[in-house]
Motif scaffolding. Sequence first.
Motif, PDB file in Angstrom:
ATOM      1  N   MET A 163       0.622  -1.075  -0.307  1.00 14.06           N
ATOM      2  CA  MET A 163       0.057   0.121   0.104  1.00 14.06           C
ATOM      3  C   MET A 163       0.963   1.691   0.181  1.00 14.06           C
ATOM      4  O   MET A 163       0.111   2.242   0.185  1.00 14.06           O
ATOM      5  N   ALA A 164       2.388   0.918   0.095  1.00 12.71           N
ATOM      6  CA  ALA A 164       2.992   2.458   0.263  1.00 12.71           C
ATOM      7  C   ALA A 164       2.675   3.142  -1.182  1.00 12.71           C
ATOM      8  O   ALA A 164       2.558   2.565  -2.500  1.00 12.71           O
ATOM      9  N   PRO A 165       2.894   4.614  -1.076  1.00  8.07           N
ATOM     10  CA  PRO A 165       2.276   5.268  -1.906  1.00  8.07           C
ATOM     11  C   PRO A 165       3.475   5.908  -2.404  1.00  8.07           C
ATOM     12  O   PRO A 165       3.285   6.377  -3.666  1.00  8.07           O
ATOM     13  N   ASP A 166       4.860   5.648  -2.220  1.00  8.70           N
ATOM     14  CA  ASP A 166       6.026   5.596  -3.238  1.00  8.70           C
ATOM     15  C   ASP A 166       7.432   4.098  -3.305  1.00  8.70           C
ATOM     16  O   ASP A 166       6.890   3.719  -2.317  1.00  8.70           O
ATOM     17  N   LEU A 167       7.549   4.394  -4.939  1.00  8.93           N
ATOM     18  CA  LEU A 167       8.758   2.873  -4.214  1.00  8.93           C
ATOM     19  C   LEU A 167       9.163   3.378  -3.361  1.00  8.93           C
ATOM     20  O   LEU A 167      10.278   1.605  -2.663  1.00  8.93           O
ATOM     21  N   ALA A 168      10.396   4.421  -3.039  1.00 11.43           N
ATOM     22  CA  ALA A 168      11.347   4.496  -1.711  1.00 11.43           C
ATOM     23  C   ALA A 168      10.474   3.957  -0.688  1.00 11.43           C
ATOM     24  O   ALA A 168      11.069   2.823   0.436  1.00 11.43           O
ATOM     25  N   GLU A 169       9.692   4.423  -0.369  1.00 12.76           N
ATOM     26  CA  GLU A 169       9.399   3.497   0.396  1.00 12.76           C
ATOM     27  C   GLU A 169       8.362   1.805   0.903  1.00 12.76           C
ATOM     28  O   GLU A 169       8.667   0.992   1.757  1.00 12.76           O
ATOM     29  N   ARG A 170       7.981   2.081  -0.487  1.00 12.43           N
ATOM     30  CA  ARG A 170       7.656  -0.223  -0.347  1.00 12.43           C
ATOM     31  C   ARG A 170       9.030   0.342  -0.625  1.00 12.43           C
ATOM     32  O   ARG A 170       8.721  -1.330   0.415  1.00 12.43           O
ATOM     33  N   ASP A 171       9.953   0.375  -0.903  1.00 12.51           N
ATOM     34  CA  ASP A 171      11.224  -0.855  -0.964  1.00 12.51           C
ATOM     35  C   ASP A 171      12.248  -0.818   0.421  1.00 12.51           C
ATOM     36  O   ASP A 171      12.634  -1.500   1.009  1.00 12.51           O
ATOM     37  N   HIS A 172      11.579   0.029   1.482  1.00 12.49           N
ATOM     38  CA  HIS A 172      12.014   0.628   3.018  1.00 12.49           C
ATOM     39  C   HIS A 172      11.112  -0.383   3.394  1.00 12.49           C
ATOM     40  O   HIS A 172      11.562  -1.462   4.527  1.00 12.49           O
ATOM     41  N   LEU A 173       9.260  -0.897   2.905  1.00  8.54           N
ATOM     42  CA  LEU A 173       8.804  -1.611   4.088  1.00  8.54           C
ATOM     43  C   LEU A 173       9.583  -2.815   3.634  1.00  8.54           C
ATOM     44  O   LEU A 173       9.532  -3.718   4.675  1.00  8.54           O
ATOM     45  N   THR A 174       9.436  -3.392   2.268  1.00 13.74           N
ATOM     46  CA  THR A 174       9.183  -4.849   1.948  1.00 13.74           C
ATOM     47  C   THR A 174      10.756  -5.442   3.193  1.00 13.74           C
ATOM     48  O   THR A 174      11.158  -6.765   2.986  1.00 13.74           O
TER      49      THR A 174
END
Length: 381
Positions: free
Chosen positions: A358-369
Motif C-alpha cells: 500500500m506504500a505511496p511511493d517506490l522508496a517507501e515500498r522498498d524500505h518496508l519490503t
Amino acid sequence: MDEAALRALTPGVLAALVRRGADFAAAEDAVQDALVEAVRVWPADPPREPKGWLVTVAWRKFLDAARADTARRRREDLVEEEPAPGPVPAADDTLQLYFLCAHPSLTPSSAVALTLRAVGGLTTRQIARAYLVPEATMAQRISRAKRTVSGVRFDRPGDVATVLRVLYLVFNEGYSGDVDLAAEAIRLTRQLAAQVDHPEVAGLLALMLLHHARRAARTAPDGALVPLAEQDRGRWDTRMIAEGVAILQAALARDRLGEFQAQAAVAALHADAPRAEETDWVQIVEWYDELVRLTDNPVVRLNRAVAVGEADGPRAGLAALAELDDSLPRHTAVAAYLHERAGDLAPAARLYAEAARMAPDLAERDHLTRRAALLNTRLRR
C-alpha cells in the motif's frame, strides 16, 4: 542571469498590473511574456531598473492583448494610462497575491499551482515537471484557476490559515523534476513572514527549516530511505536547525499556539537530541496532545501512537493505535513497527509486507519490503 532574482520580481510586477486595473488572468499572461522577453534581452542589455522594465513591458504586452478583444474606448483609456519607464513605487502587493492564489474556491492542487506560477514565478513547464504531470495538464489547471479568481478583488482581508496550508502542501511535495519545491516553499514562506506578523507563519517557517535541515541524511547513497533513528546526525544542517529553533522560540513566546508551532516543537525536540535514544519522547507526546486538541486530526493521533510507543513502551503504543481507524494511511506500517519493537516478529513481518503493498511511493515500498525480509530471515534462524 540570476533566475532566482528574476522570480523574486514576479509577484510585484503582477500586482502592479492588477493594481492598475488589469484582469488577473490577462495580467499573469502578460507578466510571463515579459519574463520571456527579459530572458532574451537582459544578458546583452541589462536594464537599470529591472522591476520598472518588467512592469513597462508587461503592461505593453497586456495592452497588445487587450486591443485584440476590447472596445476602442477602453483601448484608448488603457493606452493613456501606460506608465512611464523608470523606477516603480515600492508598494508591495505580494501578500494580496498569496491570498488570491489561496482563494477558497480553488482546489488545493490548483491553489498550489497558481501560487507557484504567480508568486513563485515558476514556468508552467517547471511546475509540471515538479508534479510529474504533462505540461498541457498543468497549463489547463493553471488556466482554470486564473479564470476562477479573475473577478476577485483585493478589497477583503485574506485568510492566512489557507495561505499557510497551500505553502505546507508545496513543501510536502519535496523535490522532483528540476525544481526543489521544498526550497521554493521555504523561500515563499520567508517572503510571507517578512510581510505578516503572525506566530503561525513563523511556526510554519520554523517547521520547514527543521525538517529541511535533515534532508541530506534521509536517504542512503543508493536512494534507500533512512529512518530518523538511524540517520547520521552529523549530516544535519546545524545552522538551519539553529535558525528554526530561534524562530520557533520567538513564536511560542507570544502565547498564541497553533498547529504549525506545535509541529515545529516536535521537530525541534528531534533536532535537539544528540542521539536517537536521547530523544525526549515524553515531551513529544505532550506536544502531540496539544496537536490533537488543536486539530483532532487522525494522522496526528497516528503519529502520537508512535510517540507513546517510544515513551511508554510498544504495548502502550499498540493500545493507542487500536483506538484509530485501521484504514488510515500508514496505519499498517505503524502497527508493524510497534509489533517489531514489542518482539512480535511474525506479525510484524506480515504487516510490513502488507504495508509495502500500500506504500505511496517506490522508496517507501522498498524500505518496508526490506524490513519484512529482514524479520523473515530472523524468524528462519
